[in-house]
Design an enzyme around this catalytic site. Structure first.
Site, PDB file in Angstrom:
ATOM      1  N   HIS A  43      27.724 -24.520  59.965  1.00 54.92           N
ATOM      2  CA  HIS A  43      27.277 -25.897  60.114  1.00 54.92           C
ATOM      3  C   HIS A  43      27.495 -26.627  58.784  1.00 54.92           C
ATOM      4  O   HIS A  43      26.564 -26.756  57.995  1.00 54.92           O
ATOM      5  CB  HIS A  43      25.811 -25.933  60.514  1.00 54.92           C
ATOM      6  CG  HIS A  43      25.345 -27.289  60.922  1.00 54.92           C
ATOM      7  ND1 HIS A  43      24.432 -27.474  61.941  1.00 54.92           N
ATOM      8  CD2 HIS A  43      25.646 -28.519  60.460  1.00 54.92           C
ATOM      9  CE1 HIS A  43      24.193 -28.779  62.084  1.00 54.92           C
ATOM     10  NE2 HIS A  43      24.916 -29.424  61.204  1.00 54.92           N
ATOM     11  N   GLU A  70      29.668 -26.434  63.857  1.00 59.72           N
ATOM     12  CA  GLU A  70      28.627 -27.356  64.306  1.00 59.72           C
ATOM     13  C   GLU A  70      28.472 -28.499  63.314  1.00 59.72           C
ATOM     14  O   GLU A  70      28.655 -28.310  62.095  1.00 59.72           O
ATOM     15  CB  GLU A  70      27.277 -26.637  64.383  1.00 59.72           C
ATOM     16  CG  GLU A  70      27.249 -25.460  65.299  1.00 59.72           C
ATOM     17  CD  GLU A  70      25.857 -24.912  65.476  1.00 59.72           C
ATOM     18  OE1 GLU A  70      25.029 -25.043  64.562  1.00 59.72           O
ATOM     19  OE2 GLU A  70      25.596 -24.354  66.550  1.00 59.72           O
ATOM     20  N   HIS A 206      18.720 -21.932  67.569  1.00 62.90           N
ATOM     21  CA  HIS A 206      17.757 -22.410  66.562  1.00 62.90           C
ATOM     22  C   HIS A 206      16.429 -21.650  66.639  1.00 62.90           C
ATOM     23  O   HIS A 206      15.703 -21.724  67.615  1.00 62.90           O
ATOM     24  CB  HIS A 206      17.505 -23.914  66.609  1.00 62.90           C
ATOM     25  CG  HIS A 206      17.010 -24.411  65.290  1.00 62.90           C
ATOM     26  ND1 HIS A 206      17.841 -24.909  64.298  1.00 62.90           N
ATOM     27  CD2 HIS A 206      15.764 -24.424  64.761  1.00 62.90           C
ATOM     28  CE1 HIS A 206      17.119 -25.217  63.237  1.00 62.90           C
ATOM     29  NE2 HIS A 206      15.860 -24.932  63.478  1.00 62.90           N
TER      30      HIS A 206
HETATM   31  C1  DXP Z   1      22.220 -26.659  65.079  1.00 64.18           C
HETATM   32  C2  DXP Z   1      21.263 -25.630  64.643  1.00 64.18           C
HETATM   33  O1  DXP Z   1      20.181 -25.494  65.141  1.00 64.18           O
HETATM   34  C3  DXP Z   1      21.676 -24.714  63.601  1.00 64.18           C
HETATM   35  O2  DXP Z   1      22.911 -24.266  63.979  1.00 64.18           O
HETATM   36  C4  DXP Z   1      21.892 -25.315  62.261  1.00 64.18           C
HETATM   37  O3  DXP Z   1      23.063 -24.759  61.755  1.00 64.18           O
HETATM   38  C5  DXP Z   1      20.811 -24.990  61.319  1.00 64.18           C
HETATM   39  O4  DXP Z   1      21.173 -25.600  60.098  1.00 64.18           O
HETATM   40  P1  DXP Z   1      20.624 -25.015  58.708  1.00 64.18           P
HETATM   41  O5  DXP Z   1      21.141 -23.594  58.597  1.00 64.18           O
HETATM   42  O6  DXP Z   1      21.184 -25.979  57.711  1.00 64.18           O
HETATM   43  O7  DXP Z   1      19.109 -25.042  58.829  1.00 64.18           O
HETATM   44  N1  LIG Z   2      22.986 -23.357  66.635  1.00 66.71           N
HETATM   45  C1  LIG Z   2      21.966 -22.504  66.071  1.00 66.71           C
HETATM   46  C2  LIG Z   2      22.529 -21.741  64.926  1.00 66.71           C
HETATM   47  O1  LIG Z   2      23.733 -21.719  64.716  1.00 66.71           O
HETATM   48  C3  LIG Z   2      21.634 -20.981  64.035  1.00 66.71           C
HETATM   49  O2  LIG Z   2      20.321 -21.463  64.043  1.00 66.71           O
HETATM   50  P1  LIG Z   2      19.250 -20.546  63.237  1.00 66.71           P
HETATM   51  O3  LIG Z   2      19.277 -19.182  63.872  1.00 66.71           O
HETATM   52  O4  LIG Z   2      19.708 -20.503  61.808  1.00 66.71           O
HETATM   53  O5  LIG Z   2      17.943 -21.251  63.433  1.00 66.71           O
END
Ligand code: DXP
Ligand SMILES: NCC(=O)COP(=O)(O)O
Length: 253
Positions: A43, A70, A206
């Site tokens: 992300h 993402e 998440h």
């Molecule tokens: C979209 C989502 O819920 C996660 O994929 C996101 O990548 C979390 O981002 P951080 O790792 O910056 O908290």
């Molecule tokens: N889209 C969710 C992700 O890639 C990871 O979320 P998290 O496990 O770091 O909360």
């Protein structure tokens, strides 16, 4: 079979805490793949607090599994404020060049601590739909980050997106607190049923972890989970290979 896509944001976060290449994001990705991960997720955010644009190119050049990028599609290019770190080119510019297997659009504002809501397609549907069309024309599978809201999920189908990713924090929080778990989980079952009704593929992510994942894996039609934060923390305690294997077992594999 539900695919496990490991999110590497937190590996990059550790690396960025020093002027170093250790831990190597590509090397960590390969270890996840060798341990059985079905995909890799990142992300990249405009401040490049963790995953940098350069990481995305490095990963694109070596991954043997699906790559899921993402981010907020409306983020603009931003100059890097750190010596030796390249600029952030803007999310769509990055994805157009890399063309990952999947792109998950997330409505995060630049300064958010983490992702904390799904799209409001009543407001943004007309802006999102052309981007979905463009990404699909580039051969990229699209997914929209959504709350478990039936009305919003129906609007997601109207954008032409291939999939949605259910934002699972409310479920994770309920599992931790013990409050309203059944009612919250029922929301996700309903959301999954609506997604199937309107022809959408179903991803989720998440705050999923080893405790809440086994039950979530029973959600009908679930194709992929992306997990990073809890998996990275577990790997500190259990070792990465053991952790990836544990998450695959939690998915019933
Ligand atoms: C979209 C989502 O819920 C996660 O994929 C996101 O990548 C979390 O981002 P951080 O790792 O910056 O908290
Ligand atoms: N889209 C969710 C992700 O890639 C990871 O979320 P998290 O496990 O770091 O909360």
């Amino acid at each position: 079979m539900i695919a496990l896509s490991v999110n590497l944001n937190k590996i990059a976060l550790i690396r960025n805490s020093r002027d170093t290449t250790n831990p190597s994001v590509p090397a960590h990705a390969q270890m996840c793949i060798d341990a059985g991960a079905d995909g890799i997720t990142v992300h990249p955010r405009p401040d490049q607090r963790h995953i940098r644009a350069s990481d995305c190119f490095d990963l694109a050049g070596m991954l043997s599994v699906e790559f899921n990028i993402e981010g907020n599609p409306f983020t603009e290019a931003r100059k890097s404020d750190r010596q030796g770190v390249g600029d952030y080119p803007g999310f769509m510019a990055l994805v157009r060049e890399i063309r990952p297997a999947q792109c998950t659009l997330v409505p995060d504002t630049d300064g958010q601590l983490t992702s904390d809501h799904g799209f409001d397609l009543k407001k943004d549907g007309e802006r999102v739909a052309p981007l979905v069309e463009e990404l699909k024309s580039l051969g990229i599978r699209t997914s929209l980050f959504m709350d478990p809201d039936p009305e919003q999920i129906r609007l997601a189908a109207q954008t032409g997106t291939d999939r949605i990713e259910l934002y699972t924090e409310s479920y994770a929080h309920a599992c931790k607190s013990g409050d309203n778990v059944e009612a919250i989980f029922a929301q996700f079952i309903t959301a999954a049923e609506v997604a199937a009704d309107v022809g959408l593929g179903l991803n989720a992510g998440h705050d999923l972890d080893l405790h809440n994942l086994p039950r979530f894996a029973t959600v009908p039609g679930l194709l992929e989970v992306s997990i990073g934060h809890a998996l990275t923390v577990d790997a500190i305690r259990m070792g990465l290979a053991n952790t990836v294997a544990a998450y695959q077992r939690a998915l019933g594999k």
